[in-house]
Enzyme design. Structure first.
Site, PDB file in Angstrom:
ATOM      1  CG  HIS A 114      -1.933  -1.028   1.275  1.00 32.22           C
ATOM      2  ND1 HIS A 114      -3.214  -0.841   0.812  1.00 32.22           N
ATOM      3  CD2 HIS A 114      -1.884  -2.307   1.713  1.00 32.22           C
ATOM      4  CE1 HIS A 114      -3.906  -1.947   0.989  1.00 32.22           C
ATOM      5  NE2 HIS A 114      -3.123  -2.854   1.521  1.00 32.22           N
TER       6      HIS A 114
ATOM      7  CE  LYS B 155      -5.823  14.115   0.271  1.00 33.64           C
ATOM      8  NZ  LYS B 155      -5.721  13.131  -0.806  1.00 33.64           N
ATOM      9  NE  ARG B 156      -2.573  10.219   9.985  1.00 31.66           N
ATOM     10  CZ  ARG B 156      -2.198   9.331  10.937  1.00 31.66           C
ATOM     11  NH1 ARG B 156      -2.971   8.303  11.223  1.00 31.66           N
ATOM     12  NH2 ARG B 156      -1.064   9.455  11.595  1.00 31.66           N
TER      13      ARG B 156
ATOM     14  CE  LYS C 178      -1.570  10.730   2.902  1.00 31.02           C
ATOM     15  NZ  LYS C 178      -2.423   9.920   2.011  1.00 31.02           N
TER      16      LYS C 178
ATOM     17  CB  THR D  12      -9.745   5.141  -0.746  1.00 27.70           C
ATOM     18  OG1 THR D  12      -9.167   5.546   0.492  1.00 27.70           O
ATOM     19  CG2 THR D  12      -9.141   3.843  -1.219  1.00 27.70           C
TER      20      THR D  12
ATOM     21  CE  LYS E  78     -13.587   6.259   1.229  1.00 27.31           C
ATOM     22  NZ  LYS E  78     -12.665   6.300   2.405  1.00 27.31           N
TER      23      LYS E  78
HETATM   24  C1  LIG Z   1       4.405   0.810   9.964  1.00 25.81           C
HETATM   25  C2  LIG Z   1       3.894   2.117   9.702  1.00 25.81           C
HETATM   26  C3  LIG Z   1       2.887   2.111   8.578  1.00 25.81           C
HETATM   27  C4  LIG Z   1       1.521   2.043   8.888  1.00 25.81           C
HETATM   28  C5  LIG Z   1       0.597   2.070   7.852  1.00 25.81           C
HETATM   29  C6  LIG Z   1       1.055   2.141   6.553  1.00 25.81           C
HETATM   30  C7  LIG Z   1       0.012   2.135   5.476  1.00 25.81           C
HETATM   31  C8  LIG Z   1       0.390   1.285   4.368  1.00 25.81           C
HETATM   32  C9  LIG Z   1      -0.197   3.495   5.009  1.00 25.81           C
HETATM   33  C10 LIG Z   1      -1.470   3.621   4.223  1.00 25.81           C
HETATM   34  O1  LIG Z   1      -2.517   3.734   4.784  1.00 25.81           O
HETATM   35  N1  LIG Z   1      -1.332   3.627   2.901  1.00 25.81           N
HETATM   36  C11 LIG Z   1      -2.444   4.044   2.087  1.00 25.81           C
HETATM   37  O2  LIG Z   1      -3.178   2.879   1.716  1.00 25.81           O
HETATM   38  C12 LIG Z   1      -4.343   3.237   0.952  1.00 25.81           C
HETATM   39  C13 LIG Z   1      -5.134   1.960   0.709  1.00 25.81           C
HETATM   40  O3  LIG Z   1      -4.509   1.167  -0.240  1.00 25.81           O
HETATM   41  C14 LIG Z   1      -3.962   3.963  -0.337  1.00 25.81           C
HETATM   42  O4  LIG Z   1      -5.123   4.337  -1.004  1.00 25.81           O
HETATM   43  C15 LIG Z   1      -3.097   5.170  -0.038  1.00 25.81           C
HETATM   44  O5  LIG Z   1      -2.622   5.729  -1.234  1.00 25.81           O
HETATM   45  C16 LIG Z   1      -1.923   4.782   0.835  1.00 25.81           C
HETATM   46  O6  LIG Z   1      -1.174   5.913   1.264  1.00 25.81           O
HETATM   47  C17 LIG Z   1       2.389   2.195   6.228  1.00 25.81           C
HETATM   48  C18 LIG Z   1       3.330   2.172   7.274  1.00 25.81           C
END
Ligand SMILES: CCc1ccc([C@H](C)CC(=O)N[C@@H]2O[C@H](CO)[C@@H](O)[C@H](O)[C@H]2O)cc1
Length: 818
Positions: free
Chosen positions: A362, A553-554, A559, A663, A667
């Site tokens: 992701h 978004k975060r 971003k 995502t 929406k």
């Molecule tokens: C370990 C720390 C950590 C925690 C969460 C993440 C996630 C992968 C971050 C995340 O939420 N990525 C997002 O995933 C969405 C669902 O696929 C995508 O639509 C977003 O582009 C992506 O940033 C990475 C690293």
């Protein structure tokens, strides 16, 4: 009696009232007259549960009986949102419940406002998991979601002098009516210790002697399908000590020591790690990952396979989908169980294991790819380290066979990184073990193949694939936007909720002036609803008849919330300096929603800057009625459901090649907002489907970003060359938004001038050009609404049901069990 079917309560107003009063009296133990709002909410939730229970129990029985192949979705995060309305919608009880509550003299609206959403996720990844389990249930696909029941979810965000402050998320404080604890199905999960070899006949075997254990107690959550009478299960694990309380020590007066084991154990599922990009490499995080994975793998093998199930057939019975690298320790865990516990040969076990897993990546940020130090992993999970070593050995032997002694390639492909310290590359382990590896949007999957894992893409032809993300139309259209939903149903008939391609039927209505007016009226209504919501929630006042320009978004530099800030400051500077007549500027309300990881200093500074810019602009009479900047705190799923339907402009402005998919972008488009965005993530596919003329594209493409980066990017040159940009940055640097204190935002400005890793300055001019196109387009409301209707009509592809179909056909091969 044992086989007698469970009879749900009567789906009548009287039946519902009766069930509700029963729950209020016999479960909450109060009379209607003396009941609190929370009692009423809990009793209402219990009543809706009761209507879904029969389906749930029947489904569990049928799924076990069928023994057909199913999906186990392993995710460290599920951003579920509020449950009441979704469960009422799925069970088609909304009307009956509203009437039954009014019969009891209760306002259903008040009760639904009491629900605290389970914030068991950070952002995109967690919400996607929630959309996916909703689609799997609605498509009748046998599946179980496995995760962690964090006692504290994502922190509650408040602003203190415009700066983010974090409060613990006590989401369980007033009870959690949607969960069912099953302590009888607890699993023991071990940690630490050492391994030893022993002879078993002529076979040398290994046993793991752990140092300590905890219990994993499962809590089941209903995942109801939409109008199909199905209910799947989400099983979240909570950690408790195997020996919760040591009476002997207690009697000796050392109370803390007496409960130390319990405290230690429950820490494992205590709190969600609030990072969503940069792993902290904390031991507790690895404990969390192994905890839920070990409990889930054993739960499935122990409780979902028919007696005498032939384990070599496991790949025909289950696929474990790895939601990013967080659950990847499941690979050595299954190997351990098959070899050490079930006694299979290594090769047979490996054959099974590599048929049972698939991995979804992701992210594209190198720093987000998890690596666990050999020291830490070896200490916490000594047997798993041994197994990973052997998997790597055998893998590198295959690589050597193919490429000969190409040491550089061997080192580059090794699951074990040697520098700066010996560490396990979890993405490599997932790729070696996974039957399939997918990205979450076409561009992302291409970059995974070409840039992130090129050696693996070459070595494993056919393993890499793409499944573009999707969102559930039940929550993000039917529930969040009832006005637009009834317009759609009038136009294309009922049923689009489970067949979103039917939105195409709206295409013709884009040219229907009457429909455009009705559409515009719905958008206006949604804006009024948001105005009331933000006023009541945060005392924020949305501008009347303003273009709603939304970025939620975060908070992360890639971003590029800073690009949005520079646009706002540039507009403000133009009017404040008198260079631009206020009347020339399209009245806009800018809405931000964003949490920053608590340890991410620059992200927190940018939040501070956004609030500072907002408070200056919102109090400046020169831009009164023209510019408004609102930043409601604690952006979450519930706020998203309010903000998205009211938006005119969706900000998807990440640097090309950085946002895996997005995502939120889907929406917004489905709710009739137009997108201003770069060719990044799923924006590329949104633009292709809605048409260039209905999308405000700007900025460098991914190859252009690469080219500029490789030729040496000097942000200062863009500052020098662009007057608007210089004025905007200078105004921030001047202290205009910090009471004249130049030091407050100096780090933000100098970071852009001298580093600017995500090329905000390089894309500024193009962005401003596109924003001027937005102003021009918005001036022709009829054309704008036509474009907005075409966005809705052409975005059926972004249903998470379609994503599930792609996973089922391309990766899982788990057809619906109708
Ligand atoms: C370990 C720390 C950590 C925690 C969460 C993440 C996630 C992968 C971050 C995340 O939420 N990525 C997002 O995933 C969405 C669902 O696929 C995508 O639509 C977003 O582009 C992506 O940033 C990475 C690293």
């Amino acid at each position: 009696l044992a086989l007698a079917p469970v009879i749900p309560p009567a789906s009548t107003v009287d039946g519902f009232v009766q069930e509700f009063l029963n729950n209020l009296n016999f479960r909450q133990g109060v009379a209607l007259s003396s009941s609190s709002q929370n009692d009423r909410y809990l009793a209402l939730a219990q009543t809706v549960r009761d209507y879904l229970m029969a389906r749930w129990l029947e489904d569990q029985r049928a799924q076990f009986e069928r023994q057909s192949k199913g999906v186990c979705y392993l995710s460290a995060e599920y951003l579920l949102g509020r449950q009441l309305d979704n469960n009422l919608l799925a069970s088609d009880l909304g009307g009956i419940a509203a009437e039954a509550m009014s019969v009891c003299g209760i306002d259903l609206d008040e009760l639904r406002g009491l629900e605290v959403e389970p914030g068991l996720g950070n952002g995109g990844l967690g919400r996607l998991a929630a959309c996916f389990v909703d689609s799997l249930a609605t498509m009748s696909v046998p599946s179980i979601g496995y995760g962690i029941r964090y006692e504290y979810g994502i922190f509650r965000q408040t602003f203190v002098d415009g700066q983010q402050a974090e409060q613990p998320d006590q989401w369980l404080a007033l009870g959690s009516p949607w969960e069912f604890p099953h302590p009888e199905a607890a699993q023991i999960v071990s940690f630490g210790g050492h391994t030893e070899r022993y002879q078993d006949g002529d076979v040398e075997r290994t046993r793991w002697i752990p140092a300590w254990n905890v219990q994993a107690v499962p809590y089941n959550y209903m995942v109801p399908g939409y109008h199909n009478g199905r209910v799947n299960t989400l099983r979240l694990w909570s950690a408790v000590a195997t020996h919760a309380f040591d009476l002997r020590i207690f009697n000796s007066g050392d109370y803390a020591e007496a409960v130390r084991a319990q405290t230690f154990a429950s820490n494992i599922s205590k709190v969600l790690y609030p990072e969503d990009s940069t792993p902290q490499g904390k031991e507790l995080r690895l404990q969390q990952q192994y905890f839920f994975v070990a409990a889930s793998v054993s739960d499935f093998l122990d409780h979902h396979l028919a007696d005498g199930f032939d384990l070599t057939k496991l790949p025909d019975r289950v696929i474990f989908q790895l939601n990013d690298t967080h659950p990847v320790i499941a690979v050595p865990e299954l190997m351990r169980v098959l070899v050490d516990v079930r006694g299979l040969e290594w090769d047979a076990a490996w054959e099974i294991t590599r048929g049972c897993f698939a991995y979804t990546c992701h992210t594209l940020l190198p720093e987000a790819l998890e690596e666990w130090s050999v020291d830490l992993l070896g200490r916490l999970l000594p047997r798993h380290l041994e197994i990973i070593y052997r998997i790597n050995e055998e893998f590198l032997a295959e690589v050597r066979e193919t490429y000969g002694d190409d040491e550089l390639r061997i080192r580059n492909m090794s699951i074990i990184a040697e520098h700066p310290e010996r560490a396990i590359r979890m993405a490599y382990l997932a790729t070696v073990a996974g039957a399939k590896v997918n990205g979450v949007a076409e561009l992302h999957s291409q970059l995974l193949r070409d840039k992130v894992l090129p050696d693996f893409a070459a070595f494993f032809p056919g393993k890499f694939t793409n499944v573009t993300n999707g969102v559930t139309p039940r929550r993000f259209l039917r529930l969040a936007n009832p006005g637009l939903s009834s317009l759609i149903t009038e136009a294309v008939g009922p049923g689009w909720e489970t067949d979103l391609d039917r939105l195409q039927g709206l295409e013709a209505y884009a040219d229907d002036a009457g429909f455009r007016t009705a559409f515009a009226e719905v958008k206006a209504q949604n804006k009024v609803r948001l105005r009331h919501e933000l006023l009541a929630r945060d005392g924020l006042v949305v501008g009347e008849d303003h273009l709603m320009d939304v970025m939620v978004k975060r908070l992360h530099e890639y971003k590029r919330q800073m690009l949005k800030v520079l646009h706002i400051v540039s507009l403000y500077e133009g009017i404040a300096s008198g260079r631009v007549a206020a009347a020339e500027v399209t009245p806009r309300t800018f809405i931000f929603g964003a949490k920053a990881a608590p340890g991410y200093a620059m992200a927190k500074r940018i939040i501070h800057l956004i609030n500072a810019v907002g408070s200056v602009i919102n109090d400046d009479p020169r831009v009164e009625g023209r510019l408004k900047v609102l930043f409601p705190p604690n952006y979450n799923v519930t706020l998203a459901e309010r903000v998205i339907p009211a938006a005119d402009l969706s900000e998807q402005i990440s640097l090309a090649g950085k946002e895996a998919s997005g995502t939120g972008n889907m929406k917004f488009a489905l709710n009739g907002a137009l997108t201003i965005g770069t060719d990044d993530g799923a924006n590329v596919e949104i633009r292709r489907l809605v048409g260039d003329e209905n999308f405000f594209l700007f900025g460098m493409t991914e190859p252009e970003v690469e080219a500029l980066w490789s030729t040496g990017y000097r942000p200062g040159e863009f500052y020098q060359a662009d007057e608007d940009l210089r004025r905007a940055l200078d105004l921030i640097a001047s202290g205009a938004f910090s009471g004249g204190d130049r030091s407050t935002f100096e780090p933000v400005v100098s970071n852009l001038l001298y580093d600017d890793r995500f090329m905000v300055l390089a894309d500024f001019a193009e962005y401003i050009r596109a924003q001027r196109e937005v102003d021009a387009a918005y001036a022709d409301q009829d054309a704008w609404n036509r474009a907005a209707i075409l966005n809705v009509a052409r975005c059926g592809f972004f249903s998470s049901d379609r994503s599930m179909r792609d996973y089922i056909n391309g990766i899982w091969h788990t057809p619906p069990a109708l």
